[in-house]
Design a protein around this motif. Structure first.
Motif, PDB file in Angstrom:
ATOM      1  N   MET A   1       0.843  -1.210   0.000  1.00  0.00           N
ATOM      2  CA  MET A   1       0.000   0.000   0.000  1.00  0.00           C
ATOM      3  C   MET A   1       0.878   1.259   0.000  1.00  0.00           C
ATOM      4  O   MET A   1       0.550   2.262  -0.639  1.00  0.00           O
ATOM      5  N   ALA A   2       1.994   1.176   0.735  1.00  0.00           N
ATOM      6  CA  ALA A   2       2.875   2.344   0.880  1.00  0.00           C
ATOM      7  C   ALA A   2       3.534   2.736  -0.442  1.00  0.00           C
ATOM      8  O   ALA A   2       4.055   3.846  -0.580  1.00  0.00           O
ATOM      9  N   LYS A   3       3.506   1.837  -1.431  1.00  0.00           N
ATOM     10  CA  LYS A   3       4.094   2.174  -2.738  1.00  0.00           C
ATOM     11  C   LYS A   3       3.263   3.227  -3.480  1.00  0.00           C
ATOM     12  O   LYS A   3       3.731   3.830  -4.446  1.00  0.00           O
ATOM     13  N   ILE A   4       2.010   3.396  -3.075  1.00  0.00           N
ATOM     14  CA  ILE A   4       1.133   4.339  -3.786  1.00  0.00           C
ATOM     15  C   ILE A   4       1.322   5.728  -3.164  1.00  0.00           C
ATOM     16  O   ILE A   4       0.604   6.128  -2.248  1.00  0.00           O
ATOM     17  N   SER A   5       2.300   6.436  -3.655  1.00  0.00           N
ATOM     18  CA  SER A   5       2.645   7.735  -3.065  1.00  0.00           C
ATOM     19  C   SER A   5       1.999   8.876  -3.851  1.00  0.00           C
ATOM     20  O   SER A   5       1.632   8.737  -5.028  1.00  0.00           O
ATOM     21  N   LEU A   6       1.921  10.015  -3.179  1.00  0.00           N
ATOM     22  CA  LEU A   6       1.356  11.214  -3.815  1.00  0.00           C
ATOM     23  C   LEU A   6       2.140  11.588  -5.083  1.00  0.00           C
ATOM     24  O   LEU A   6       1.554  11.926  -6.115  1.00  0.00           O
ATOM     25  N   ASP A   7       3.449  11.504  -5.007  1.00  0.00           N
ATOM     26  CA  ASP A   7       4.262  11.888  -6.172  1.00  0.00           C
ATOM     27  C   ASP A   7       3.994  10.985  -7.375  1.00  0.00           C
ATOM     28  O   ASP A   7       3.893  11.459  -8.514  1.00  0.00           O
ATOM     29  N   LYS A   8       3.878   9.687  -7.118  1.00  0.00           N
ATOM     30  CA  LYS A   8       3.609   8.769  -8.241  1.00  0.00           C
ATOM     31  C   LYS A   8       2.220   9.025  -8.822  1.00  0.00           C
ATOM     32  O   LYS A   8       2.014   8.957 -10.036  1.00  0.00           O
ATOM     33  N   ILE A   9       1.262   9.314  -7.952  1.00  0.00           N
ATOM     34  CA  ILE A   9      -0.104   9.607  -8.438  1.00  0.00           C
ATOM     35  C   ILE A   9      -0.069  10.885  -9.283  1.00  0.00           C
ATOM     36  O   ILE A   9      -0.685  10.955 -10.358  1.00  0.00           O
ATOM     37  N   HIS A  10       0.651  11.862  -8.801  1.00  0.00           N
ATOM     38  CA  HIS A  10       0.772  13.137  -9.525  1.00  0.00           C
ATOM     39  C   HIS A  10       1.293  12.892 -10.950  1.00  0.00           C
ATOM     40  O   HIS A  10       0.818  13.485 -11.924  1.00  0.00           O
TER      41      HIS A  10
END
Ligand code: SF4
Length: 363
Positions: A315-324
């Motif tokens: 779950m922790a792999k889904i970061s704000l930066d990657k989503i951005h």
């Protein structure tokens, strides 16, 4: 949340920041907010511009969870249901890969994107279609129920799917006296205990030589952890205003110690009910740490115990930066294949059947 709740109005950066501060989430520091506010603002702007559904699992960190509207947040079952309702061309799934696959199976014509396709799950990664075929050979004619925490290829081999919210009900709806349940060994034993002989549950390793799987997060809670948490945090057994919540994926002896056990949504709803009644002072949840972070924000009157050494690395792999990065790629018309969930038509047509069966039996 919502940072994005002002209907049809694009918020300014200052408004986004103010809204995040107003959430008063105790796990979000001013430094976190100042560092990430620009990205949150930009994501919300593009989310609205391109009419993107952003589904957020309860185990996402608060800033990521807050990118989703209330009706886009939830556990696996809630998000599966929400995925069906959307008219958006894009679904961005902030959760792990098997969840995004479920959204794709239910929306084969839509583009489903995930910030990190390597975001696995020990339950889904450690048990696949081959083991299910073996079990079916060993127990011919017995229906197979699969936990939603599994990949599409595994679901395609099964008769019905379930989540921790509906497993008991669906097990009883299936024909016959026996049911194969995969892949979670602790969940299987907990289900067996709850059903108390009403149906025989066959699971990996029980009378067969198949190896099952466990959730690498929930298995970490031991009975001695739970007892020492009760003592140190003052959640004594049967206290009317203090609650120990335990997820179905925990070990059976941990479940036995709980004041309440259930799915993520059932736990959240029980807290909401007790808060409404004015009866909940303290709570500890034996589950993923960010679930508690999000509940602290939603229920500020409750004192929550936390165990943030226990996080799901997937779950922790889904970061704000990657989503951005996904949002900027959509905006500039770039290739989205690094984030896209793709499944063959054949797998989709097989895997949709157990999911639809679950949905038809859930309510
Ligand atoms: S918390 Fe457990 S069940 Fe959920 S994604 Fe992580 S490993 Fe899988």
């Amino acid at each position: 949340m919502s940072t994005s709740s002002k209907e049809m109005q694009i918020l300014t950066l200052a408004e986004v920041k103010a809204e995040i501060y107003s959430r008063k989430n105790p796990t979000l520091t001013p430094v976190d907010i100042e560092i990430h506010a620009n990205a949150v603002h930009r994501i919300l702007e593009l989310k609205q511009k391109h009419d993107i559904v952003v589904l957020g699992h309860n185990y996402m960190e608060p800033l990521v969870f807050g990118l989703s509207e209330k009706d886009e947040q939830g556990d696996s079952l809630a998000l599966s249901m929400r995925a069906i309702k959307t008219n958006s061309q894009y679904i961005i799934f902030n959760g792990v890969r098997f969840m995004a696959e479920t959204a794709k199976i239910l929306n084969p014509d839509k583009m489903v994107l995930i910030a990190d396709r390597q975001s696995g799950c020990s339950l889904a990664d450690d048990f696949g279609a081959e083991q299910i075929r073996e079990l079916k050979l060993q127990h011919p004619g017995v229906p197979v129920m699969i936990y939603i925490n599994s990949y599409a290829e595994a679901k395609a081999e099964c008769d019905v799917c379930c989540t921790s919210a509906n497993a008991e009900k669906i097990a009883m709806e299936m024909p016959g006296d026996e049911l194969i349940f995969v892949p979670d060994l602790f969940f299987a034993q907990n289900l067996e205990n709850v059903l108390n002989g009403k149906k025989k549950i066959i699971y990996p390793g029980k009378g067969n030589n198949t190896k099952g799987a466990v959730c690498e997060v929930h298995e970490k809670f031991t009975i001695s952890d739970i007892i020492s948490m009760r003592n140190s945090f003052g959640i004594t057994k049967s206290h009317p205003n203090r609650m120990l919540y335990v997820h179905w994926e925990c070990k059976p002896e941990v479940l036995q110690e709980a004041d309440y056990y259930g799915s993520t949504t059932q736990i959240r709803n029980d807290i909401a009910y007790r808060v409404e009644q004015g009866t909940l002072e303290k709570a500890f949840i034996a589950s993923e740490c960010e679930l508690t972070s999000n509940l602290m924000e939603e229920f500020p009157t409750v004192e929550f115990g936390t165990a943030c050494s226990i996080r799901c690395n997937h779950m922790a792999k889904i970061s704000l930066d990657k989503i951005h990065n996904i949002f900027e790629a959509i905006e500039s018309g770039d290739d989205l294949s690094p984030w896209e969930i793709t499944l063959s038509d054949e797998i989709i047509s097989k895997a949709v059947k157990p999911i639809e069966k679950m949905l038809s039996l859930s309510y």
